[in-house]
Design an enzyme around this catalytic site. Structure first.
Site, PDB file in Angstrom:
ATOM      1  N   ALA A 122       2.995   7.203  -5.675  1.00 53.05           N
ATOM      2  CA  ALA A 122       1.652   7.137  -5.104  1.00 53.05           C
ATOM      3  C   ALA A 122       1.715   6.243  -3.876  1.00 53.05           C
ATOM      4  CB  ALA A 122       0.642   6.590  -6.119  1.00 53.05           C
ATOM      5  N   MET A 123       0.617   6.230  -3.112  1.00 53.60           N
ATOM      6  CA  MET A 123       0.569   5.461  -1.879  1.00 53.60           C
ATOM      7  C   MET A 123      -0.794   4.830  -1.717  1.00 53.60           C
ATOM      8  SD  MET A 123       1.999   4.289   0.749  1.00 53.60           S
ATOM      9  CE  MET A 123       1.122   3.211   1.872  1.00 53.60           C
ATOM     10  N   GLU A 124      -0.804   3.529  -1.335  1.00 55.76           N
ATOM     11  CA  GLU A 124      -2.026   2.725  -1.357  1.00 55.76           C
ATOM     12  C   GLU A 124      -2.824   2.748  -0.075  1.00 55.76           C
ATOM     13  OE1 GLU A 124       1.213  -0.302  -0.018  1.00 55.76           O
ATOM     14  OE2 GLU A 124       1.095   1.435  -1.342  1.00 55.76           O
TER      15      GLU A 124
ATOM     16  N   GLU B 154      -1.779   0.881  -7.374  1.00 54.56           N
ATOM     17  CA  GLU B 154      -2.237   1.249  -6.024  1.00 54.56           C
ATOM     18  C   GLU B 154      -3.590   0.625  -5.711  1.00 54.56           C
ATOM     19  OE1 GLU B 154       0.052   2.410  -4.326  1.00 54.56           O
ATOM     20  OE2 GLU B 154       1.334   3.053  -5.969  1.00 54.56           O
TER      21      GLU B 154
END
Length: 897
Positions: A265-267, A301
Site C-alpha cells: 500500500a502507499m500513504e 498507512e
C-alpha cells in the site's frame, strides 16, 4: 525502459540541500490510457544559501512539448537523465512544462500506469519523474492543486490528494475534478486515480468535533468485501488520536484498491492506494490472517499521515524515520486491538518471527545495511526488512528505555519541533532524548544511535554462575556483532535486556542486585553499554534458571548456554509468553541440528519435551493462538538461514520427520483439540475466534498427516468433508492445506473443486497458486507443478500478486523444492528474473534476492547458485534495480565503487 548499466552510488555524506524549492505546483491532467497530457505550473524559489546554478529537473520516459519561464520560451538541455535550464535571473519565477506520457505502456507500475480499466499512480520512491519533470526528492515540499479531465464514461471517478474543491461537466462527454492539498508534501506522496469505481462511505467525528468523510473505492462487485477495511480505518483514527493526540487533518480520507500494485500500500496524503490484497475480505473469501493483515496495513498507512507525511524524510537514507516508526506504531495498534495480555503476546511473537525470517538473513547476507544506510544505487532496493522491521525494533527499544509516557512526550516534542518539515533519524532520537533527560536513552544517546549506523545482528552471549554459600548468581553478558559488507569492525551497542529468574520449582524470584537494599520486583531491565558486563543478584537459591531477553527486548541473537533441561523448565514455567515460545523453538532446532550431525535418531523429540507440549496443549488457561505457535516447528526457510553450509534437502527430511513425530505421539491430544476447538458462534475475525480456528486447523493437519502415514482413510475423509461444508474460508483453507501438505489422495480433487468454486476471485486464486508452490516437496513434484502452473490460463506475469503467489512462493518460501541438486531451480530463477526485469524491475529485483544467501549453502547447491547469479549478471540490459542486487551477491556484498 531499459536502464542499462548500474547507476553511480548515492552516498549519504554527499547530501546537499536543493538549489531550488518548489513552493506550489498546479498540475492539469488530460487523462487517457494511450496518451495523457500533463501540464504543470510551478512556483520556484532559489535557495539563497547556495551559489547560483542551473535548475535540474528529474524526468523519465516523458515526451516534452513545452518549457516556459514566466511565460517565455527558454533554452534547455538533457543531461544525465535530467532536464537542465540555465539559472533564471529572478530568485522567484514560474516554470510551466507540458509533456505527454503513455500509461498503457508503463509495465513498471511506477508513475502513472493502467491497471484493469483504470489509471493509477505510484510515486514512491522516484515515480513522480515518470509523470512530469520535477525536483523529485523528498526535501522539496510543495502545495499541490490538481485538475483532472477525462472521459466520464471510462473514468467516472477522478481523485487526487487533499480536498475536492470543484467538479463538473465538460464538452464531448468529458468531466473534470479539481483537488487541493492544503499541506506541503514531497512529490513521492502525490497520487491520481481515474477509474470506474464504487465507494463505501462513512462519516466520523473526531474528538475535536470535526466531521470527516471516509471512502474506500473498489471495483464494482467488491463493495461487500470492504467492511473490515473501513472498520480498521475507523479504529486507526480513534487509536491515533487517543494514544498520541494525532487527529485526522483533512476533510476526507480515501483508500483505493488497485489490482496491479508493486507494494502492499502507499500513504499518499489523503489518498492511500492499496494492493487489493490489503482491502478486500469477507468470511467466504479471506482467512483470519488476511483480516489481520488488512487491519495492520490500513493502520500503517493511516499512521503515516503524521509519521511520514506531516513530517517526512530529508533524504532517502532516512527512510526508516517514517517506516520503522510507523511499523512500530502499527504493531502497538495491533496489540491494543488484540485485547488480552495473551493475545498481545501472540502478536509480538508473530512480529519477531517475521523479523527473524526476513531481516536476520538480510543482516547476514550481501545486502546487509544499517537501519540508516550510507550508500545505495537504486533506492527501490532499500525498502527492506532492515528499514521496516529492524527499524521498528530500534524504535521499540527507545520506547522501552523511556517508558510509554516518556515516549508519548517525545512524540509531542517531535511534532512541536518538526511538523511540516523534512528531517532525519537523528532529529527523532534527539526529540525523544530531550523529552526524557533522565532516561538511559538521553544519557547514552550517541551509543544508542549506533543502531542506526551499524549493520548486522548482534550476538548476545549470557553465562551465569551461582555461589551456593553466598546465594549469589552472577550473570555475565557479552556482545559482539559479525562483520558485514563495508563494516569489518563493530563497536558495542546499547542493549536493553529484560530478564527474570525462575526457581527450581518454577516460581518467579524477587530480583535484588548487589548493592541494593531490597528486591525490586520479579523482572528487571538491564542496560548493557559495554562489550562485557556483569550483574550480580543476591538471595538466589540453587537451581535458578535465567529468563533473558523477555518480550524480545533487543533485536539480537541470544546465546544463553542453557541446556535442554533448562529450556524445558522455561517452557513449563516462564511467565513471559515470548520466552515460553522461544524455548520450544530452540528445542526443535536443536533436534534438527543434532540430526544433521548424528543421524535421524538424534533428531527425535525427547519424551520430556513431548510431555511438556502435551501439558501445554491441555492447559485451559492458555490462549489457543499461543498454543498453536508453540507447537509450530520452525520453517525450512528459517532453518536454512540459521544453519551454516545448509543442505536444504537434508533439512527438509529432518523437519518432516520431526513433524511426523509430533503428529503421531500427540495423537490423542490432537483428537482432543479437534473435539474441543470448534467455534459455534457466527464468524468474527477477532483474536479469540482466530486462535481457536488456528489451533483447530493445526490439529486437523496433524491428524490427516498421521492418517496418511498409517494408511487410515478416516481423517482425510473428514478433512475433505470439512473442506466442502466449511462456513468460512479459514476452515475451508485449513482443510485444503491439511490434504495438500499431507499428500493425501483427496488433495487433487479438492484443489480442482476449489479452483472451480473461486476462479472468478483473483485474491482467492492467488492462494490456490501459493498453496501448491509451498507444499512440502516430494520427489520433485512441487517444482514440476510450479513449472506447469506457469502455463495455466489464470497465471499472469504482469500481475505482481500472482507472481508472488507462484514464483516467489517457490523461490523464497520452499527451500527443498527450489534448491535442487540438478540446479533446475536456479535455472528457473534466472529465467524468471530476466523475464520480469524486462517489464517490472522492482519486482525482478525482489525475486533476485532469493539467492542472496547462496554462500550459506552446502555443495553442490552453492556452486550452482553462484553460476546462475553470474549468468544473470552477463545480461547487459539489466535494470539498475536488479543489477545492484546481482552484483552485490556476486561481490560477496562489497560496495560497488
Amino acid at each position: 525502459m531499459r536502464e542499462g548499466p548500474a547507476l553511480a552510488p548515492v552516498r549519504r555524506e554527499d547530501y546537499a540541500p536543493p538549489a531550488y524549492w518548489i513552493r506550489t505546483a498546479e498540475l492539469t491532467f488530460d487523462l487517457d490510457t494511450a496518451k495523457t497530457i500533463v501540464a504543470s505550473k510551478l512556483a520556484i524559489e532559489r535557495n539563497p544559501a547556495l551559489p547560483v546554478q542551473p535548475l535540474r529537473l528529474h524526468g523519465e520516459d516523458l515526451n516534452l512539448l513545452r518549457v516556459l519561464v514566466n511565460g517565455q520560451s527558454v533554452s534547455f538541455r538533457h543531461e544525465d537523465g535530467q532536464l537542465v535550464l540555465e539559472a533564471p535571473e529572478a530568485d522567484q519565477f514560474i516554470l510551466e512544462i507540458r509533456n505527454t506520457i503513455a500509461p498503457e505502456k508503463n509495465t513498471q507500475l511506477s508513475g502513472l500506469y493502467a491497471s484493469g480499466s483504470g489509471l493509477f499512480t505510484q510515486c514512491e520512491a522516484e515515480g513522480f519523474r515518470r509523470i512530469t519533470y520535477f525536483v523529485d526528492r523528498p526535501d522539496v515540499m510543495a502545495r499541490y492543486t490538481v485538475t483532472l479531465r477525462a472521459d466520464r464514461r471510462k473514468y467516472p471517478v477522478l481523485l487526487s490528494n487533499g480536498n475536492l474543491i470543484e467538479q463538473g461537466d465538460l464538452d464531448g462527454g468529458r468531466h473534470f475534478a479539481r483537488w487541493e492539498d492544503p499541506f506541503p508534501k514531497p512529490s513521492y506522496l502525490f497520487a491520481v486515480v481515474a477509474a470506474d469505481l464504487v465507494a463505501r462511505e462513512q462519516w466520523v467525528r473526531t474528538r475535536s468535533g470535526q466531521d470527516h468523510l471516509l471512502q474506500i473505492y473498489v471495483t464494482r462487485g467488491d463493495l461487500d468485501k470492504t467492511e473490515h477495511a473501513m472498520n480498521s480505518l475507523i479504529a486507526s483514527i480513534v487509536w491515533d488520536e487517543a494514544r498520541f493526540g494525532l487527529p485526522l487533518d483533512l476533510q476526507r480520507f480515501m483508500i483505493v484498491a488497485v489490482p496491479d500494485f508493486n507494494m502492499g500500500a502507499m500513504e499518499n496524503k489523503g489518498l492511500n492506494l492499496f494492493n487489493t490484497k490489503y482491502v478486500l475480505a469477507s468470511s467466504a473469501t479471506a482467512i483470519d490472517s488476511d483480516f489481520d493483515a488488512i487491519e495492520s496495513v490500513v493502520a500503517h498507512e493511516y499512521f503515516h499521515n503524521w509519521t511520514g507525511n506531516r513530517i517526512t524524510c530529508r533524504d532517502w537514507f532516512q527512510l526508516s524515520l517514517k517506516e520503522g516508526l510507523t511499523v512500530f506504531r502499527d504493531q502497538e495498534f495491533s496489540m491494543d486491538m488484540a485485547g488480552s495480555a495473551s493475545a498481545r503476546a501472540v502478536r509480538r511473537i508473530a512480529d519477531v518471527r517475521t523479523l527473524r525470517e526476513r531481516q536476520f538473513p538480510e543482516d547476514a547476507g550481501p545486502m546487509a545495511h544499517p537501519v540508516r544506510p550510507d550508500v545505495y544505487q537504486a533506492i527501490d532496493n532499500f525498502y527492506t526488512p532492515t528499514i521496516y522491521e529492524k527499524g521498528a525494533e530500534v524504535v521499540r527499544m527507545m520506547h522501552t528505555l523511556v517508558g510509554q509516557a516518556g515516549f508519548a512526550a517525545g512524540m509531542r516534542l517531535y511534532f512541536e519541533r518538526h511538523d511540516g518539515q523534512a528531517v532525519t533519524c537523528d532529529d527523532f532520537a534527539q526529540a525523544l532524548a530531550d523529552a526524557n533527560p533522565d532516561s538511559p536513552l538521553a544519557q547514552q544517546l550517541d551509543l544508542f544511535k549506533r543502531w542506526y549506523t551499524q549493520a548486522g545482528t548482534p550476538v548476545l552471549e549470557a553465562r551465569s554462575t551461582h555461589d551456593p554459600l553466598a546465594q549469589r548468581l552472577t550473570l555475565t553478558l557479552r556482545q559482539r556483532c559479525p562483520a558485514t559488507p563495508g563494516q569489518a569492525q563493530k563497536l558495542p551497542q546499547l542493549l536493553p535486556v529484560r530478564m527474570g529468574l525462575l526457581a527450581a520449582e518454577g516460581r518467579a524470584l524477587p530480583l535484588q542486585l548487589e548493592g541494593e537494599t531490597q528486591a525490586r520486583g520479579t523482572e528487571r531491565l538491564l542496560i548493557m553499554t559495554q562489550a562485557e558486563q556483569q550483574f550480580t543478584f543476591t538471595d538466589v537459591p540453587a537451581g535458578a534458571v535465567p529468563s533473558l531477553l523477555r518480550g524480545f527486548s533487543a533485536p539480537v541473537v541470544l546465546d544463553d548456554g542453557l541446556d535442554d533441561e533448562a529450556l524445558l523448565h522455561l517452557l513449563d514455567w516462564d511467565r513471559d509468553p515470548f520466552n515460553r515460545w522461544e524455548a520450544s523453538q530452540r528445542l526443535y532446532t536443536r533436534r534438527i541440528v543434532a540430526g544433521l550431525r548424528e543421524g535421524v535418531e538424534a533428531s527425535r523429540l525427547s519424551s520430556a519435551h513431548l510431555q511438556a507440549l502435551s501439558r501445554l496443549l491441555r492447559d485451559e488457561a492458555l490462549d489457543p493462538a499461543f498454543k498453536e505457535l508453540v507447537l509450530q516447528v520452525p520453517s525450512e526457510m528459517q532453518l536454512v538461514d540459521q544453519i551454516a553450509q545448509a543442505d536444504p534437502q537434508r533439512l527438509h527430511e529432518l523437519r518432516e520427520g520431526l513433524v511426523d513425530q509430533l503428529a503421531a505421539e500427540l495423537c490423542e491430544d490432537w483428537t482432543w483439540v479437534d473435539d474441543t476447538h470448534q467455534v459455534k458462534a457466527g464468524y468474527r475475525p477477532d483474536a479469540a475466534q482466530s486462535g481457536i480456528r488456528a489451533l483447530g486447523n493445526l490439529a486437523l493437519a496433524m491428524k490427516v498427516r498421521h492418517a496418511v502415514a498409517t494408511g487410515d482413510p478416516v481423517w482425510p475423509g473428514k478433512a475433505y468433508q470439512r473442506f466442502k461444508d466449511a462456513s468460512n474460508m479459514t476452515l475451508r483453507w485449513g482443510a485444503l492445506e491439511a490434504l495438500v501438505n499431507a499428500h493425501a489422495e483427496l488433495a487433487a480433487p479438492a484443489l480442482a473443486h476449489f479452483h472451480e468454486q473461486f476462479r472468478h476471485e483473483p485474491l482467492v486464486l492467488d492462494k490456490w497458486f501459493q498453496l501448491q508452490a509451498r507444499a512440502p516437496e516430494r520427489q520433485g513434484e512441487v517444482f514440476a507443478k510450479v513449472r506447469q502452473l506457469l502455463k495455466h490460463p489464470d497465471f499472469h506475469l504482469g500481475n505482481p500478486n500472482r507472481v508472488r503467489a507462484l514464483v516467489f512462493s517457490l523461490t523464497h518460501f520452499n527451500p527443498a523444492a527450489f534448491h535442487r541438486a540438478d540446479a533446475a531451480g536456479y535455472v528457473f530463477w534466472a529465467e524468471r528474473v530476466i523475464e520480469l526485469d524486462a517489464a517490472n524491475p522492482q519486482l525482478a529485483s525482489r525475486l533476485a534476492r532469493a539467492l542472496d544467501r547462496w554462500q550459506n549453502l552446502a555443495e553442490p547447491y552453492r556452486s550452482a547458485a553462484r553460476e546462475a547469479i553470474a549468468r544473470v549478471a552477463t545480461r547487459p540490459e539489466l535494470s539498475s534495480d536488479t543489477r545492484e542486487i546481482i552484483e552485490r551477491a556476486l561481490n560477496e556484498g562489497q560496495e560497488t565503487s
